[in-house]
Design an enzyme around this catalytic site. Structure first.
Site, PDB file in Angstrom:
ATOM      1  N   GLU A  36      -9.897   7.223   3.744  1.00  0.00           N
ATOM      2  CA  GLU A  36     -10.972   6.490   4.454  1.00  0.00           C
ATOM      3  C   GLU A  36     -10.167   5.100   4.515  1.00  0.00           C
ATOM      4  O   GLU A  36      -9.364   4.801   3.798  1.00  0.00           O
ATOM      5  CB  GLU A  36     -12.380   6.308   3.768  1.00  0.00           C
ATOM      6  N   SER A  78       1.555 -10.043  -1.251  1.00  0.00           N
ATOM      7  CA  SER A  78       1.224  -8.267  -0.940  1.00  0.00           C
ATOM      8  C   SER A  78       1.415  -7.866   0.458  1.00  0.00           C
ATOM      9  O   SER A  78       1.887  -6.613   0.616  1.00  0.00           O
ATOM     10  CB  SER A  78      -0.451  -8.288  -1.039  1.00  0.00           C
ATOM     11  N   LYS A  92       0.740  -1.223  -0.121  1.00  0.00           N
ATOM     12  CA  LYS A  92       0.177   0.020   0.028  1.00  0.00           C
ATOM     13  C   LYS A  92       0.904   1.134  -0.111  1.00  0.00           C
ATOM     14  O   LYS A  92       0.366   2.319  -0.538  1.00  0.00           O
ATOM     15  CB  LYS A  92      -1.027   0.015   1.160  1.00  0.00           C
TER      16      LYS A  92
HETATM   17  C1  LIG Z   1      -5.263  -3.953   1.603  1.00  0.00           C
HETATM   18  C2  LIG Z   1      -4.371  -5.168   1.150  1.00  0.00           C
HETATM   19  C3  LIG Z   1      -4.815  -5.903  -0.142  1.00  0.00           C
HETATM   20  C4  LIG Z   1      -6.089  -5.520  -0.880  1.00  0.00           C
HETATM   21  O1  LIG Z   1      -5.891  -4.645  -1.556  1.00  0.00           O
HETATM   22  P1  LIG Z   1      -5.664  -4.439  -3.046  1.00  0.00           P
HETATM   23  O2  LIG Z   1      -6.236  -2.883  -3.541  1.00  0.00           O
HETATM   24  O3  LIG Z   1      -6.681  -5.312  -3.602  1.00  0.00           O
HETATM   25  O4  LIG Z   1      -4.243  -4.853  -3.338  1.00  0.00           O
HETATM   26  C5  LIG Z   1      -4.187  -7.113  -0.178  1.00  0.00           C
HETATM   27  N1  LIG Z   1      -3.067  -7.503   0.481  1.00  0.00           N
HETATM   28  C6  LIG Z   1      -2.840  -6.648   1.639  1.00  0.00           C
HETATM   29  C7  LIG Z   1      -1.438  -7.179   2.474  1.00  0.00           C
HETATM   30  C8  LIG Z   1      -3.464  -5.462   2.070  1.00  0.00           C
HETATM   31  O5  LIG Z   1      -3.022  -4.691   3.105  1.00  0.00           O
END
Ligand SMILES: *Cc1c(COP(=O)(O)O)cnc(C)c1O
Length: 401
Positions: free
Chosen positions: A112, A377, A90
């Site tokens: 938000e 992610s 993020k």
């Molecule tokens: C917020 C988040 C997501 C989901 O958000 P996307 O916009 O779909 O990437 C995925 N993985 C993690 C670790 C997150 O914090």
């Protein structure tokens, strides 16, 4: 910023655009008119790249998983977004947009947040770049996500509880939009590839550093210009958009998008938008939305707070409709199994969101020489509470030893 698939008006095929109240037009138009020029400026690119390198810690590694590869009969790599500062992808986007806000002469940021991850990433860059930060959060979510509320406060952000509706994310979105109308001097920092044009395109661009690095790293490690598969989870879709971006036109690459099935797509406790959703406006863009026949948003459910969103971004709606990406869904239980598998085989505790992408490995069949990149992610620290509840279940009854 020559971004794939999208037209001048911000449409990816049938999806996208900017569906906002008239009073927001001046803000949206200002951004539409300026953002491409600003991003192209040498100064902006230099600031963005230096912060990604020295503050976030990029490039993130591409890690070859020997045991996971043996188990799934392919050459499996993880793109380690979990190693970024603050523990997820993020921050790539919040840095890009905070720099954008500064170039637009705005010093007040609003955002938000649902689970608080985007709120923390926003508060972090605001602390770094001397911006005033206000985060709207559903009062119910604040109860559920106390550590992230505390982090935001430590970072000097103002966290405003939203007490309308179900007191969750969609109420926080509505409240932020309302505030933005009355405070046009603020910059609205959106956390995924959602929202009115140009947000989806801009956020996808800021996250595209992920696939830019994947391309170079796959070349270095495998001597190839692209992997055979890229797998990523989809909440709003920003980490997937970043991981797919530079391969969208490369049809030899299979793009796998993984949604949260929650308790299963046969139940109403799910967040699998491509299964349950229909065309509608959400968060200012035309996309796929989980809604009832009157157009009321249906509350999504997933064990993973980051995937618990009642829609997907317009780019993903388009990739689903034209079948460029294959959409799979993974239940809470499958995601937990994938967490324990990665933890025990490779010594990496993934975020619950990322565990959904990992769980897709068991749903695909590969050839031994195929190169598969899973976008990891985020890291699992924030999900320890869920993991603590399930240790007994998964390390004894269904463990991998
Ligand atoms: C917020 C988040 C997501 C989901 O958000 P996307 O916009 O779909 O990437 C995925 N993985 C993690 C670790 C997150 O914090």
């Amino acid at each position: 910023m020559n971004s794939p698939l999208i037209d001048e008006k911000g449409f990816y095929g049938d999806f996208g655009g900017a569906f906002v109240p008239e009073m927001l037009w001046p803000n949206i138009e200002e951004l539409q008119e300026c953002y491409q020029r600003i991003i192209a400026e040498k100064d902006f690119q230099a600031d963005f790249k230096i912060l990604l390198r020295d503050y976030v810690g990029r490039p993130t590694p591409l890690f070859f998983c020997e045991k996971l590869s043996r188990k799934y009969n392919a050459r499996i790599y993880l793109k380690r977004e979990d190693l970024n500062h603050t523990g997820a992808h993020k921050i790539n986007n919040t840095i890009g947009q905070a720099l954008m806000a500064k170039r637009l002469g705005k010093r007040k940021i609003i955002a938000e947040t649902g689970a608080g991850q985007h709120g923390v990433a926003t508060a972090t860059v605001c602390a770094l770049l001397d911006l005033e930060c206000t985060v709207f959060m559903g009062a119910f979510d604040m109860q559920r996500q106390k550590p992230n509320v505390a982090r935001m406060k430590m970072l000097n952000a103002k966290v405003i509880p939203v007490i309308s509706g179900n007191k969750t994310l969609k109420d926080a979105v509505n409240e932020t939009l309302r505030y933005w109308i009355n405070h046009p001097e603020t910059y609205y920092l959106i956390g995924s590839v959602v929202g009115p044009h140009p947000y989806p395109k801009m956020v996808a661009y800021f996250q595209s550093v992920i696939s830019e690095e994947i391309r170079k790293q796959v070349f270095k490690k495998e001597g190839r210009t692209a992997p055979d598969y890229i797998i990523a989870c989809v909440g709003g879709g920003s980490n997937a958009a970043g991981a797919f971006y530079h391969f969208l036109k490369d049809l030899s690459v299979q793009l796998i998008a993984v949604e949260a099935a929650g308790l299963g797509t046969h139940t109403d406790q799910t967040a699998a938008t491509t299964v349950k959703g229909s065309k509608g406006v959400l968060h200012g863009s035309m996309t796929l939305v989980m809604q009832d026949k009157d157009g009321q948003i249906i509350e999504p459910y997933s064990i993973s707070a980051g995937l618990d969103y009642p829609g997907i971004g317009p780019m993903h709606a388009h990739l689903f409709q034209n079948r460029r990406a294959q959409f799979l869904n993974v239940t809470d239980k499958e995601a937990l199994q994938a967490t324990y598998e990665l933890t025990q085989l490779e010594g990496i505790i993934p975020a619950l969101e990322s565990a959904h992408a990992l769980a897709a490995l068991a749903k695909l069949s590969f050839k031994k020489e195929e190169v598969v990149v899973v976008n990891l992610s985020g890291r699992g620290d924030k999900d320890m509470e869920s993991y603590i509840k399930t240790i007994d279940q998964f390390s004894k009854d269904e463990g991998y030893r």
